[in-house]
Design a protein around this motif. Sequence first.
Motif, PDB file in Angstrom:
ATOM      1  N   ARG A 174       0.767  -1.343   0.145  1.00  0.00           N
ATOM      2  CA  ARG A 174       0.155  -0.021   0.274  1.00  0.00           C
ATOM      3  C   ARG A 174       0.615   1.146  -0.261  1.00  0.00           C
ATOM      4  N   ALA A 175       2.382   1.455   0.632  1.00  0.00           N
ATOM      5  CA  ALA A 175       3.685   2.289   0.946  1.00  0.00           C
ATOM      6  C   ALA A 175       3.793   3.100  -0.385  1.00  0.00           C
ATOM      7  N   GLU A 176       3.761   1.555  -1.708  1.00  0.00           N
ATOM      8  CA  GLU A 176       4.327   1.227  -2.992  1.00  0.00           C
ATOM      9  C   GLU A 176       3.612   1.936  -3.632  1.00  0.00           C
ATOM     10  N   ASP A 177       2.076   1.697  -3.581  1.00  0.00           N
ATOM     11  CA  ASP A 177       0.781   1.285  -4.177  1.00  0.00           C
ATOM     12  C   ASP A 177       0.057   1.672  -4.145  1.00  0.00           C
ATOM     13  N   ALA A 178      -0.805   2.960  -3.693  1.00  0.00           N
ATOM     14  CA  ALA A 178      -2.563   2.953  -2.760  1.00  0.00           C
ATOM     15  C   ALA A 178      -3.195   2.210  -3.373  1.00  0.00           C
ATOM     16  N   GLY A 179      -3.105   1.698  -4.479  1.00  0.00           N
ATOM     17  CA  GLY A 179      -3.691   1.481  -5.696  1.00  0.00           C
ATOM     18  C   GLY A 179      -4.354   0.289  -5.840  1.00  0.00           C
ATOM     19  N   ALA A 180      -3.030  -0.431  -5.105  1.00  0.00           N
ATOM     20  CA  ALA A 180      -2.729  -1.881  -5.879  1.00  0.00           C
ATOM     21  C   ALA A 180      -4.051  -2.891  -4.814  1.00  0.00           C
ATOM     22  N   CYS A 181      -4.855  -3.939  -5.850  1.00  0.00           N
ATOM     23  CA  CYS A 181      -6.269  -4.650  -5.777  1.00  0.00           C
ATOM     24  C   CYS A 181      -5.263  -5.488  -5.701  1.00  0.00           C
ATOM     25  N   THR A 182      -6.396  -6.401  -4.769  1.00  0.00           N
ATOM     26  CA  THR A 182      -6.203  -7.399  -3.525  1.00  0.00           C
ATOM     27  C   THR A 182      -7.195  -8.635  -3.642  1.00  0.00           C
ATOM     28  N   VAL A 183      -6.804  -9.687  -4.552  1.00  0.00           N
ATOM     29  CA  VAL A 183      -8.175 -10.672  -3.711  1.00  0.00           C
ATOM     30  C   VAL A 183      -8.116 -11.449  -2.260  1.00  0.00           C
TER      31      VAL A 183
END
Length: 1417
Positions: A226-235
């Motif tokens: 999340r710190a690297e990419d706040a928009g990262a999607c997780t399943v």
Amino acid sequence: MNHNQNNRGRGNFRGGGAGRGGRGRGQNTNQTPGGPARQARPSGITPEQKRQIVERRQESIQISSDGTDDLIVAENGSEDIQQLAFVTLGRNSRAFEHQHRMRRFVNSCLVNLSNHHDVDTSGLLIGLVSGPGVARMNDIMLQPMSVDAGLRKWPVSFQYVVLPFVGVLTREKVCQTNMVQQANTIYTAVYVHAEQFLLKGVLRCMQELMDRQSLRDYNVSPEQMRAEDAGACTVTTFPHALLAITRLVFQLLTRVRDAKFEDHFTSIVDQLLHLATRCPQMPPDTAGRAFERDILNREIERINAIILDAKGLTLPAAPDSIIKRKPPGTTANIEFLERNFDPPGDFSPDGPRHDNDQPNIADIQVIPTQAEVTCKRTPFLPANGVPDAPHFIEPGWKRQLDIHFRLFREDMLDPLRKGILAFLRLLEQMTGETRMALSQQGRLRHMVDENVDLNVYCDVHFHGLRLTKQQRVSVEISFAQPKSSTARTADQRKEFWERSKNRLMQGGLICLVWKDTRGRTETATVAPLRMIFGIIIDRDVRQLAVNQDHAIITIALTDPSVYLLMLEAAEQGGGQDVEHFMVESPGVFFESYRPILKALQQCTPVTLPFGRYLAPTAADVVGPNNREDFVEPPLYTRAPGFAFDLSVILEPGQAYNLVTTDKASRALAVTMLQQHSTLDDTQARALVETLCREVALIKGPPGTGKTKIGIDLMRVFLHNANKMQCGPILCICYTNHALDQFLEHLLDQNVKSIVRVGAQSKSERLQDHNLEQLMRSQARSFDTRQAIYEGRTKWDQVSKNLLDIDKSLQTGTLPWKYLGPYLMDYWYDHYRNINNENAFEAEFEDEDDGGGAFQTVGAKNEDGPYHRWISGSDIKRRQEYLEYLRKQKKKARKERKANINRYAELGLDADLNGNYSSMRQQSPEDIAAQAIHIPKTNRPLVLLEVDGNVWNMSLEERRRLSDSWKRPVQENMLDELKRLLEESEKIEQNIKNAYDEMRRVILKKSTVIGMTTNGAAKYQTLVSSVAPRIIVCEEAGEVLESHILATLSSSTQHLILIGDHQQLRPHVATYNLSADSHVGRNYNLDKSLFERLVTAPVNTLPMSILTTQRRMRPEIANLIRNTLYPDLVDGGSALTHPPVGGMKKNLYFMDHNHPEDSKDQFGMQSYSNTFEVRMIEALVKYLIRNGYNKHGDIAVLTPYLGQLAKLRKVLMNSFVLVIDERDQEQLENMDLLTAENEEAERVEQNVVKGMVQKTPLQKQVTLRTIDNYQGEEAKIIIISLVRNLRTQDGAGKGIGFLKSPNRTNVLLSRAQHGMFLLGNANLLARNEAGIWPKIIDQLRETDCVGPGFPILCQKHPDTQNIIDTPEMFRLMAPHGGCNLPCSYNMDCGHVCPCQCKYSHSPFIFVYMSCRIYRIAR
């Protein structure tokens, strides 16, 4: 934000803004000269839309759909992340340098394609199918992936890139879009790399994660990501991940034809099955809920069934193994079925019957072929609804679809086949008199068979290809005007064609027949008999009526290969050896069959829902126990925590939540509704049972409130819509009238978001809810505009090429574009020499003296060497050159004679001709002329084919040689024509898909979609893309099963059928396929799905039955209660109906022996009875005088159209008639036939069609055939039964389709206050097979049968009479009362001196003065 406006090209696209550059309210979008409308990227997403995007809605929303918008959810909805995908696929698109760009790109796609918002981001779909788009998808699929990629550049993270990418591929906007071409391009790209991407990549990673029982990436924590990419999607769970993968595989298997046959797809499905079994063993936080795992298992079983079906594992080893012994007690003729069992195609011991006899219904052409129509073997017709009947397919969905496709198609084909064969037999014995009768339908039917419905048109001519505004290719033909439309003015012919609605209907099927009367000879270029089928696509009344001698129609050919045959027929059209006809069967409208048949062909059997109920296999059969719980609750109601809030139909202050899976909750819900709602006991029970059954049947006998419970169900669904998240509810009805009524009831309940599909609505209230009306105000998305623009651009080029080929084929010319390649391949010497004109040109150049004395103007400007060769322009030029040389020689001779003296001075001797010795040598002109060769030979073709010196052939030889090339070259041209026609069909379909995408967006936003059953099948692809989970069918007992099956899709979770199988059955055109026919009992085509499910011997479905009727007074209800509905009870207003004024009995059967009328000389007239017509006229007048003069008071019903016509003719002189449009159309057709056969004049009609005239007229009477009156009611029903004994009739006289209990049921259940019948009681009572004997007995027991109607005066009740003739009404009750004085006290104080009447109209007054009565009426 700065938007780049300069990107162009296939890979450079723009996203669409819903309100920017779009097209709304019919206005054209401004376009650049070289391309489609310029379009900026989508405007920023609003804060509310951002919240919706990242909001994780209840998983049950999409738990059984094809999408994953709620399973794989984007975490960031910022404008930057939204615009990123458009930049990535823009002009400067480049390969991904690392997985981080991939991750951000995938997240951007998730945001743009999410169904959580309605921003137009359709441009992204265009971008994904562009060159850069496919390249970027390949980057993701082909790069190595890892479950522990962490934050390294490579490999690609399975959890943060690959799984979200699977989510992109399964977004609703991708898998449910109507932009089929774009979606298929995406899935084809995935299919190409399926083995590496899915099998060796995705499933390998899933196996690794399940082995360690965690979805985490061990090289990066969620916080670090999340710190690297706040928009990262997780399943979050394994079932979510596997559902996304499974739904991707489902799209590949259903869209790519070869996928289900690939071995690696079998391995993919096997691995998914294995992984799904491991989910319950995972830790609770990743194992998902049991409900999710159940859905996962269902969907994996679905794709596994597709694989097994492709391998043929569901088919029997041999047809003989399917044949069963006759079950005891069955009414079907099993021996007949076994004896005549002859399966289709190669399954038949005798081989295929014809070129369209296919085992797989998907391979059958919907439109018949000539071989099929003329085949002497009977078609394969499978038994329907007959236990243990033979079939070559095992029980299940595939067999069920096969049965209904073949039977429904036979219903369409049988009348046409009979008509064509009868016509062909007539052609064999045609005489001058017969030819005259061909254009008269009545005489024609009398000559062939009065049961054959046939129209024949003579003198057919072909006029070439035509292009329509709808991007369709068609053929224009002309034919002789029918006899009844000739010798009239253009206006009269136009009126004839406007009224002849069943002649050459748009969308109808016609057969072009031409016959070569010379028979088979060596010189004949056409077969002795040829048939071509076409579909009418343009019925322009102006073109039909403009010419007195011939009419013009436009048709679409079903097979482009017959085009050359039509050209040959056109070439011979002027002779007498070939006769051309056009044949149609007006009783069968092809367009009402085509969409249903196409939808059945396109169904994937293993994906259809409710198989255990609707098409059970041997494994699905259950015993008779626990029948109540046999039907499971709808899938969406099984989600944890779901309950229906019923407060919307409860009294104010009352509330209850129904849990469908809880038996106690169901029982309490019934009690609550019975005590605290307007529903009666059986309605309350039916409503709860319907909510708790995924396939629910509600039987509503006449007057029990089927419509009310349907409306209350809709109220519950809409009240719980946010909780259910099932999308729009699809409501289908058999008729437009019933659909309009149902939707208007919803409007009354303040339901606003309704979309009515179809152009046949007569409701003004629904006008603003019509789909096409809504489309006019809908802004077009970018991909829609792009697809329409590209389609029209391609169409312009394709249509030009089509017309060029058509012109060449019609004129017989051979364009070098097609001739050159043929000669190069087969006759190379001819090809080379035709192109080599240099030697010939050199002859003239060598002889030219440099001054340009000889020149053929335009010789170098002709259309290529072949044109110059075939036209002989070179020969003409040689002839011109020889003429030039002759003139030059003559000129030179004159000059020489002028110089004789000068030669003499030189001492030269002259010969006898005056020529001098020095001049005796040949002149230059003679030498040049000898070098010029004018070919005049006439060699046979065999010598010409081996002579490559084509320029030395005579003109006749050139034509002979060119004619030998014509056939193969034209065949090549026809191949190109066929390709262009196929291309035009694709263009038309792509443009249609673009408009359907607009329709899908509108429908998706609605809450209720209203369609007729035929419309639902016609728009089956559109319906599937909307994916309605709930389908409500009104009038289900009148709907053919094929119509319902064509409406189902894999998304359907709740099917509700409301109807009554004991009332009218579905209509079929072929009597021998109906249950009333002795043979038809084996086929039962007119048995609805509703009836089959409740009467099936296997897996009979439970049915909710309404028992309280509020329509009929008890003595009328007794007629159906004692014969059909023993549990029917009376309630409500049915117990308080007043007696019928002026009648002693509220229910009475007038028994008479007046014979029915004879048919006319052409056998055209339906059954009628003149006595009953006259009697009904008098009875109606009498009742109107007794106060029944408003709309809805009186309805006159009859089973027969012929009687309806006579009743109309008599009653319209005295009353305003309200006639249903369907009846009115049939009456107009009958009038036209009468006028055509007897040259009668048109009768003006005082008729209101379909609705009451908007004027304050009294004396309105409804007039209907019984088949068009189901669902209707009136205070008083008068029934003309028509059938009666004639002198020539024997003792075995039948009663026609009056014997049908279904039709009798409807006939006897329409009346509220009173019902009066006219007929022959003894004739009806003899029909032991039906219910008439019981009805007649009951009427006799209650003294309700007699020779005349018993009437009484309302003012003088003791005055009673029996009326047995029309004249008796005038004698005994001239004003509706009796013959006694009126005794009415008028305002003036005097007593009315008139005869007794029921009431005094305000427009009639009596004034007494000076002992003189003045009466003004």
